[in-house]
Design a protein around this motif. Structure first.
Motif, short mmCIF file in Angstrom:
data_model
loop_
_atom_site.label_atom_id
_atom_site.label_comp_id
_atom_site.label_asym_id
_atom_site.label_seq_id
_atom_site.Cartn_x
_atom_site.Cartn_y
_atom_site.Cartn_z
N ALA A 149 0.82 12.86 -4.42
CA ALA A 149 1.00 13.62 -3.19
C ALA A 149 -0.25 14.42 -2.86
CB ALA A 149 2.21 14.55 -3.32
N ARG A 150 -0.98 14.82 -3.90
CA ARG A 150 -2.21 15.60 -3.66
C ARG A 150 -3.37 14.72 -3.21
NH1 ARG A 150 -0.64 18.37 -8.33
NH2 ARG A 150 -2.01 17.06 -9.60
N ALA A 151 -3.32 13.45 -3.58
CA ALA A 151 -4.45 12.57 -3.29
C ALA A 151 -4.58 12.37 -1.79
CB ALA A 151 -4.26 11.23 -3.99
N ASN A 152 -5.83 12.33 -1.30
CA ASN A 152 -6.06 12.19 0.14
C ASN A 152 -5.79 10.77 0.63
OD1 ASN A 152 -6.83 14.81 0.55
ND2 ASN A 152 -8.96 14.37 -0.04
N ASN A 153 -5.94 9.82 -0.27
CA ASN A 153 -5.85 8.43 0.19
C ASN A 153 -4.48 7.81 -0.11
OD1 ASN A 153 -6.35 8.61 -2.53
ND2 ASN A 153 -7.57 6.73 -2.62
N VAL A 154 -3.48 8.64 -0.36
CA VAL A 154 -2.15 8.11 -0.64
C VAL A 154 -1.15 8.73 0.33
CG1 VAL A 154 -0.30 7.88 -2.34
CG2 VAL A 154 -2.69 7.84 -3.07
N GLN A 155 -0.33 7.89 0.93
CA GLN A 155 0.76 8.40 1.76
C GLN A 155 2.08 8.02 1.10
OE1 GLN A 155 0.48 7.62 5.90
NE2 GLN A 155 2.26 8.88 6.35
N LEU A 156 2.89 9.04 0.80
CA LEU A 156 4.19 8.78 0.18
C LEU A 156 5.26 8.79 1.26
CD1 LEU A 156 3.98 11.15 -2.93
CD2 LEU A 156 3.53 8.71 -2.84
N LEU A 157 6.06 7.74 1.30
CA LEU A 157 7.16 7.68 2.26
C LEU A 157 8.47 7.56 1.49
CD1 LEU A 157 5.73 5.14 4.88
CD2 LEU A 157 5.93 7.61 5.16
N ALA A 158 9.19 8.66 1.38
CA ALA A 158 10.51 8.60 0.74
C ALA A 158 11.53 8.20 1.79
CB ALA A 158 10.85 9.95 0.14
N ASN A 159 12.73 7.87 1.35
CA ASN A 159 13.80 7.47 2.28
C ASN A 159 13.40 6.31 3.15
OD1 ASN A 159 16.10 9.04 1.89
ND2 ASN A 159 15.07 10.83 2.75
N THR A 160 12.45 5.51 2.69
CA THR A 160 11.90 4.45 3.53
C THR A 160 12.14 3.09 2.89
OG1 THR A 160 10.20 5.95 4.28
CG2 THR A 160 9.82 3.62 4.68
N ARG A 161 12.76 2.23 3.66
CA ARG A 161 13.15 0.92 3.16
C ARG A 161 12.34 -0.16 3.86
NH1 ARG A 161 17.58 1.60 5.09
NH2 ARG A 161 17.41 -0.05 6.61
N ILE A 162 11.94 -1.18 3.12
CA ILE A 162 11.23 -2.29 3.75
C ILE A 162 12.26 -3.17 4.45
CG2 ILE A 162 9.77 -4.30 3.33
CD1 ILE A 162 8.33 -1.77 2.65
N ALA A 163 12.09 -3.37 5.74
CA ALA A 163 13.07 -4.14 6.49
C ALA A 163 12.65 -5.60 6.64
CB ALA A 163 13.29 -3.53 7.87
N GLY A 164 11.37 -5.88 6.56
CA GLY A 164 10.94 -7.27 6.68
C GLY A 164 9.54 -7.35 7.23
N THR A 165 9.04 -8.57 7.34
CA THR A 165 7.71 -8.75 7.93
C THR A 165 7.86 -9.24 9.35
OG1 THR A 165 7.72 -10.83 6.76
CG2 THR A 165 6.24 -9.15 5.95
N LEU A 166 6.92 -8.87 10.18
CA LEU A 166 6.93 -9.28 11.57
C LEU A 166 6.01 -10.48 11.72
CD1 LEU A 166 6.52 -5.72 13.04
CD2 LEU A 166 8.63 -7.00 12.80
N ALA A 167 6.10 -11.12 12.88
CA ALA A 167 5.27 -12.29 13.13
C ALA A 167 3.79 -11.94 13.03
CB ALA A 167 5.59 -12.86 14.51
#
Lengths: 984, 422
Positions: free
Chosen positions: A239-257
């Motif tokens: 969480a402290r790192a500048n180059n990391v974004q943490l997304l909680a409560n986030t589910r992968i729904a699929g890939t788009l075209a």
């Protein structure tokens, strides 16, 4: 009995209930009864702690159901969450945090339906086997599907639709990163840590509110720290790192075209805030992240698999890992006396832990004949009773299946089964574990990237496919030992950071055992039904809990010829619901495979299908206010409003329909304006046109490919009308083609044709087959077009402050195009139009259009100029035989129809009948458009008739619901006809 | 064929459901047939059934690449849309509608023909005018259409109360009481089962690679399960027909559009009629199982609107109509290619190559014309020429069968090229 009797007491150092705060008591209601839980509970854990086992009833068979999981992996366990005012929505009890005053109810059929369905299903259960609806209610008469279907629809026990939940905001965001890590468990965090250390921009998504996955249900140590503590440190560092974004409560729904990965973030927990967002456009409910990632690391983990045995859907039956999770996280035990049914070592952890928490373990039933290893030793040391080579054949219950009283245990080998009878063991709950299945990501709606899981014959599990862009690590890759998981994930994280393409599935020289000595392999055949000889029927062995389907249902359907999962989905509704875990329902696949004789591995690809695991609102996006494209406004919209314009929507555009004067109706205004176009002079705003400029040596050639105009015969300073044909012939519309100089051409189309023209230009110029030496610029936004039409148009132009010699035929002949200056800005004047009147089209840059409008209104005062809307233009065009609802084609020609009584308006849609020589009449077409012609003084109608031109002059009968009348077929250009009549 | 009835259901219930047989045999292809139908969708199976039923032709095989009724497609079809009546091939849809009524009984399989009523919503005056014209045409064909006032719409669709109607600017609607739904997959299974009972071979897992020719005649097909000889071959393979016809040197003037659908998880009954909003190119209905489906009305070319955009449009339309459904979860989406002719008229019948027949180019109407299309093609194959209703058919169901004139029948080896001016 104390209400919180299934909660263990806090004990020094055992860490049980680490998520709950025992100081803060939370009161809530479920099905009308009040209960107490603690802050940090989920609705599911709080209900379990209060001894509630029945969470709802199954949809088809109305069987009581509980929960088997502890988090997002739960397939059933949905309840209705409600707030005041009758507002409610279905939620997953395991994912709903408990809050003060929570009110929820179980999902059950209406009392009448239960009365009907309950006993009826029991009696007719065998008759109404899944798929039976195809075999009966076939008659069109009395006992028909018409009659039965509405009843059947009401009897099903689905969740009610959400109510009072409109509004709220659903956002779409774009995110770019080097490495996307899906899953924030141990593997995900290791991968993210290494990738971030390598300098990559990392996004880490976790579907739960907390990072850590299942680390807290293993008492392992990582780098010398307890797993939970280690995870917390790592998360804080990330969480402290500048180059990391943490997304909680986030589910992968699929890939788009486009290759982007769609991830859905749940921004509001189901609860008061969620309902409060109703109607509040500022409150974000869900956020869709469209993530462009160079590398994707799947660390989605694994979910536990169940066994098939009779009544394997009863409340009180739970996954072994879920029981452990509820105990570690919320201090909740599943019962007082339990049976553990397993084919692997992992469930032994549950047994030992429950024992430590004071729960009696009546038996551990292990299907493996001779397991050995640390797990067995631990169990023996704890004094647990073990049965090897044994299986549970049936769950016994009382109270209509709501309470477990015991299990029946049979030996797995046929020989032993013959000699010994089933052994009853009494208990009040059962935990099962039939191994772990990697979570395969949902395939996107279009991309096949993730759609082909690989079947691991050895372990009988499906593994995600790997490509150059993505790799699976940890449990998602079938790696279950902690040491291996950390090594594999870290390696993948480093490789991703270095942008080296992933090797195509590394050969697996992994240790068979993890460092702790626990056996992580399992006896694979979880779908074997014991005892084998009684498995013929197996109609209480549930395979799909959501759809209430048993082994017998599937076997019957396969026998009837429905042997693919896709067919079964349609025939009996296998995996009919969202079923986030459905892709892992390997038991269902195995039953199909066994019944149809198809190898299990072959069914994998047939199972893969597009899953859209998001809400309607999230897919729709935040801007729910409008549909289909932006609403486009004219640059002169303000001026039109001043003139009293009434706007109407024409495709994307908001255009003036007419300019009613005080006390004037819309219809009257349209007629007045239409008459003005033929007798005085009107100004129309045609800015919505598509405008293209083609420049270069091959501009003429390209123009000829776009519209029907012999470009070479188009002189400089000339313009003419040109037909636009559809892709397969047939005229779509008329465009204006003009030539500005030797190699510069102008192409003007109607607003609705502009996108078609744009596409056609793109396909001609952009197909790469030919290198066009032409520059096409879409100038639609740059120019404002005002058209002057009517006999007094030239008179008006003379008053315009433009320096030009003269507006006569000599200066600007019909079909002329002149470039001049207006107030120091370029002005193009085209003497052309399709209304059959003297018509000029003035084009000026959009930002200076208002000054031209002002000048025209000034000049117009002397010439009686009126602003004219699209309504009048359409009427005048129809006088010319054109209407957008009538199109001719190869066979059918557009003709005009004049009713016998000039004041009679023919009914649109009326049949046109032609009487032949024998006195028989046939329908030849329908009246397509019918209006009063303002300048004709009579009605007019258009129709497209096969060989219509041959009928001109004939009389036809017009048959409508209102009665029959007669009309004459005429040339469609009514105006021309009227003028000739006048002249003659 | 094993009869299905309440009695067989009851008997089987007593016998632990042991007596149910396969609905159709898993036939292995023979080497030689009179007629081979390429494509085991609804159209192909209907053709096979009517060949046997109406013409007594039984040396027929239907070749299907995968399994019957397993396509990834929208599970329902609308029985008839009023606007198709006005189309040049309107008679076909009329015939289809009359066939659907007795089909469940005739085929002894419930195709779940569900009469829900269909409501078309108009968002402005122009659309109301169009609807009045459609009503005029449809009522002349006996569709019993009527215009629906705001209050009537509110009664038919409880979600569309006064406030909702005002915010959506709903000016009125066109209501078709007899409109309804049929399960597309059930239709295919019903025809497969009935055709199989007539002795026709239904061969699954049999992909056709190319057509075999002897001289200028079609002599059979080359398949994944070996060559199969046939005197007549009918291409009813939808999209795949184009490539197969191409092997025979024939270019079918078709273009492919995509038909998109999104489906929610099941909920309690909420919506009875099929509601369509032409302005948004969207129709919404609730399936018997409770799923809410929103799909295109007119299929759209991929380069005009890609799948993702179309799904978003459908979701947005659904939320606009029923704002409460925003939090409903979606379970599935489909994008199905449909090939159609540019003028919307299907091509059914004989081609310029002897022994080769096609049935293609239906576009979105493919989903609505299955029975009639099969019947017409069967007549064409059996008789060479389309026939009036033949003996062997239950009387009173068909008055007359007329082939639509445009684009039908004879296809030259080199049809008009795309872009040519007609």
């Amino acid at each position: 009995m104390a209400r919180t009797s299934f909660r263990v007491e806090p004990d020094q150092g055992n860490g049980l209930g680490h998520l709950i705060d025992r100081e803060r008591v939370v009161r809530f209601r479920f099905d009308g009864r009040s209960y107490q839980g603690y802050a940090g509970d989920t609705l599911a854990s709080a209900l379990l702690a209060n001894g509630v086992r029945v969470f709802g009833w199954s949809p088809r068979l109305q069987r009581p159901r509980g929960i088997m999981g502890a988090g997002a992996e739960e397939v059933d366990g949905r309840v209705m969450l409600r707030v005041a005012g009758g507002r409610e929505m279905a939620v997953q009890a395991t994912e709903t945090p408990l809050y003060e005053g929570l009110r929820a109810r179980s999902i059950r059929a209406t009392p009448a339906a239960r009365l009907l369905a309950g006993p009826l299903r029991v009696r007719l259960g065998a008759m109404m086997r899944a798929g039976a609806e195809f075999k009966t209610f076939k008659a069109p008469g009395r006992i028909s599907w018409d009659l039965f279907e509405p009843i059947a629809r009401r009897l099903t026990n689905g969740a009610p639709a959400p109510q009072g939940t409109a509004g709220g905001r659903y956002e779409h965001f774009h995110l770019h990163c080097d490495v996307l890590v899906a899953g924030g468990g141990i593997a995900g965090i290791c991968a993210a840590r290494k990738a971030a250390a390598g300098g990559a921009r990392v996004v880490l998504c976790e579907q739960a509110p907390r990072f850590g996955g299942l680390a807290d249900i293993y008492s392992a140590r990582i780098e010398g720290e307890p797993a939970i503590a280690w995870m917390r440190q790592q998360c804080a560092a990330l969480a402290r790192a500048n180059n990391v974004q943490l997304l909680a409560n986030t589910r992968i729904a699929g890939t788009l075209a486009s290759g982007e990965v769609a991830a859905v973030e749940r921004c509001l927990d189901p609860g008061p805030q969620w309902f409060a967002a109703t109607g509040n456009e500022e409150a974000v409910r869900e956020r869709v992240w469209r993530i462009s990632a160079k590398r994707i690391i799947l660390a989605t983990g694994a979910v536990e698999r169940g066994f098939l045995f009779a009544n394997n859907d009863r409340p009180g039956l739970m996954m072994a890992s879920a029981a452990r999770a509820h105990l570690y996280r919320h201090g909740v035990i599943p019962g007082r006396k339990g049976v553990i049914y397993t084919n692997n070592d992992d469930a032994y952890r549950t047994a030992v832990l429950l024992r430590q928490a004071g729960v009696e373990i009546a038996r551990i039933v292990d299907t493996r004949p001779n397991p050995d290893g640390i797990a067995i030793g631990h169990a023996m040391a704890a004094g647990l009773h073990l049965s090897f080579g044994a299986a549970v054949s049936e769950l016994e219950t009382i109270g209509r299946g709501t309470r477990i009283t015991g299990v029946r245990i049979v030996p797995t080998t046929r020989a032993a089964a013959r000699t010994s009878a089933a052994e009853p063991v009494s208990c009040d709950f059962v935990c099962m574990s039939a191994g772990w299945d990697p979570v395969l990501p949902a395939a996107g709606a279009t991309a096949g990237e993730w759609a082909s899981p690989q079947f691991d014959e050895d372990r009988q599990i499906f593994l995600p496919g790997t490509s150059g862009r993505q790799i699976a690590v940890g449990a998602a890759n079938g790696t279950f030992a902690l040491g291996d998981i950390i090594a594999e994930a870290s390696e993948a994280g480093m490789a991703a950071a270095w942008e080296s393409p992933f090797a195509h599935r590394p050969p697996v020289p992994r240790e068979k055992r993890g460092g702790s000595g626990w056996e992580h392999r399992f006896a694979p055949a979880s779908w074997t039904v014991y005892p084998p000889e009684e498995s013929g029927e197996a109609d209480r062995h549930f395979v799909d809990l959501r759809a209430d389907l048993t082994v017998a249902d599937i076997k019957l359907a396969v026998r009837e010829g429905y042997w693919t999962p896709a067919q079964l989905r349609r025939y009996i509704g296998l995996d009919g619901a969202t079923g986030r875990q459905a892709p892992h329902n390997i038991n269902a696949l195995a039953v199909i495979a066994a019944a149809s004789g198809t190898p299990l591995a072959r069914l994998a690809n047939r199972w893969a299908r597009p899953v859209t695991d998001l809400s309607v609102g999230a897919l729709a996006g935040f801007d729910l206010g409008r549909l289909g494209g932006p609403e486009r406004q004219l640059p002169l919209a303000g001026q039109h409003t001043q003139e009293g314009a009434l706007f109407r929507k024409y495709d994307d555009w908001n255009l003036p329909h007419c300019y009613p004067r005080k006390g004037e109706t819309r219809e009257k205004a349209v007629v007045r304006e239409a008459v003005c176009l033929r007798q005085g002079v009107g100004v129309m705003d045609l800015t919505a046109r598509g405008k293209f400029e083609l420049a270069g040596p091959q501009a003429a050639e390209l123009l000829a490919g776009l519209v029907d105009v012999p470009a070479t015969r188009l002189g400089i300073g000339e313009c003419r009308l040109a037909a636009i044909h559809g892709d397969h012939g047939g005229m779509i519309d008329v465009a204006i083609a003009g030539r500005l100089d030797a190699s510069r051409y102008l192409l003007l189309t109607a607003a609705e044709v502009a996108p078609i023209m744009k596409r056609r230009i793109a396909s001609l110029v952009g197909n790469g087959l030919q290198r066009w030496r032409v520059l096409v610029s879409d100038e639609s936004e740059h120019w404002a077009h005002l058209a002057l039409a009517g006999p007094r148009a030239r008179e008006l132009l003379r008053w315009l402050p433009v320096r030009t010699s003269d507006w006569d035929d000599a200066g600007l002949p019909p079909g002329g195009l002149a470039e001049m200056q207006f107030g120091g800005h370029p002005l193009r004047v085209l003497r052309i139009g399709d209304l059959g009147e003297l018509q000029y089209e003035l084009a000026i840059s959009a930002s200076h259009a208002s000054s031209l409008w002002l000048a025209l209104s000034e000049a117009g005062k002397k010439a009686g100029l009126m602003p004219v809307g699209m309504g009048a233009r359409d009427l005048v065009l129809m006088e010319m035989g054109r209407n957008r609802r009538v199109t001719g084609d190869g066979g059918r020609k557009v003709v005009g129809l004049l009713s016998e009584d000039p004041q009679e308006l023919l009914t649109e849609g009326a049949r046109i009948m032609l009487d032949d020589a024998l006195g028989e009449s046939s329908v030849i077409a329908h009246v397509a458009a019918s209006e009063m012609g303002p300048n004709l003084g009579r009605s007019m109608a258009l129709a497209a008739i096969a060989d219509g031109h041959a009928l001109i002059g004939r009389q036809v009968r017009i048959a409508s619901q209102g009665g029959d009348t007669f009309a004459e077929v005429v040339d469609p250009v009514f105006h021309e006809q009227a003028r000739q009549d006048q002249d003659g | 064929m094993q009869r299905f009835s309440v009695f067989t259901l009851a008997r089987n219930a007593i016998g632990s459901n042991r007596d149910w047989q396969a609905h159709w045999r898993q036939a292995a292809p023979k080497g030689d047939y009179d007629i081979v139908i390429v494509g085991g969708g609804g159209h192909g199976l209907a053709t096979a059934y009517y060949l046997a039923r109406r013409h007594g032709l039984r040396r027929v095989a239907v070749l299907e690449k995968g399994a019957i009724g397993a396509d990834e497609q929208t599970p329902h079809v609308l029985t008839i849309r009023p606007e198709t009546v006005a189309a040049p091939a309107g008679e076909i849809f009329e015939l289809t509608r009359s066939l659907y009524r007795g089909l469940s009984r005739q085929l002894n399989f419930n195709i779940q023909f569900s009469v829900r009523g269909a409501l078309r919503l108009c968002l402005d005056e122009t659309e109301l005018g169009e609807c009045r014209a459609i009503m005029e045409i449809g009522n002349a064909e006996g569709l019993k259409l009527r215009m629906a006032s705001g209050r009537k719409i509110g009664r038919l669709v409880p979600g569309l109360g006064r406030a909702a109607r005002q915010s959506l600017n709903i000016a009125g609607g066109l209501y078709q009481p007899k409109g309804g739904l049929v399960r597309a997959d059930a239709l295919a299974w019903a025809y497969a089962r009935a055709a199989d009972a007539q002795g026709i071979d239904i061969v699954e897992n049999c992909e056709v690679y190319r057509l075999l020719r002897r001289g200028d005649r079609i002599s059979g097909v080359e398949t994944s399960r070996g060559p199969i000889r046939a005197r007549k071959v009918a291409l009813v393979a939808g999209e795949a027909s184009t490539a197969l016809a191409g092997h025979a040197g024939m270019q079918l003037p078709l273009e492919t559009a995509r038909f998109r659908t999104i489906m929610s998880e099941p909920v309690r009954p909420l919506l009875n009629p099929v509601v369509s909003v032409p302005a948004w190119n969207m129709q919404v209905y609730q399936a018997a199982g409770g799923e809410i489906l929103a799909s295109d009305i007119t299929p759209c070319r991929d380069d005009v609107e890609d799948d993702a955009t179309a799904f978003e449009r459908l979701a947005r339309g659904l939320v606009r109509l029923f704002p409460d459904l925003a939090s409903l979860r979606l379970a599935r989406s489909w994008s199905r290619p449909l090939s159609g002719t540019y003028d919307g008229n299907p091509m059914v019948g004989r081609t310029g190559t002897a022994g080769l027949y096609v049935n293609c180019g239906w576009g979105a109407a493919a989903l609505q014309a299955t029975p009639a299309s099969g019947l017409i093609l069967a007549d064409a194959i059996a008789g060479g020429e389309p026939q009036e209703a033949a003996a062997g058919y239950e009387p009173g169901q068909i008055e007359a069968i007329a082939l639509p004139t445009p684009s039908t029948g004879h296809l030259g080896p080199a049809p008009a090229r795309a872009g040519a001016v007609v």
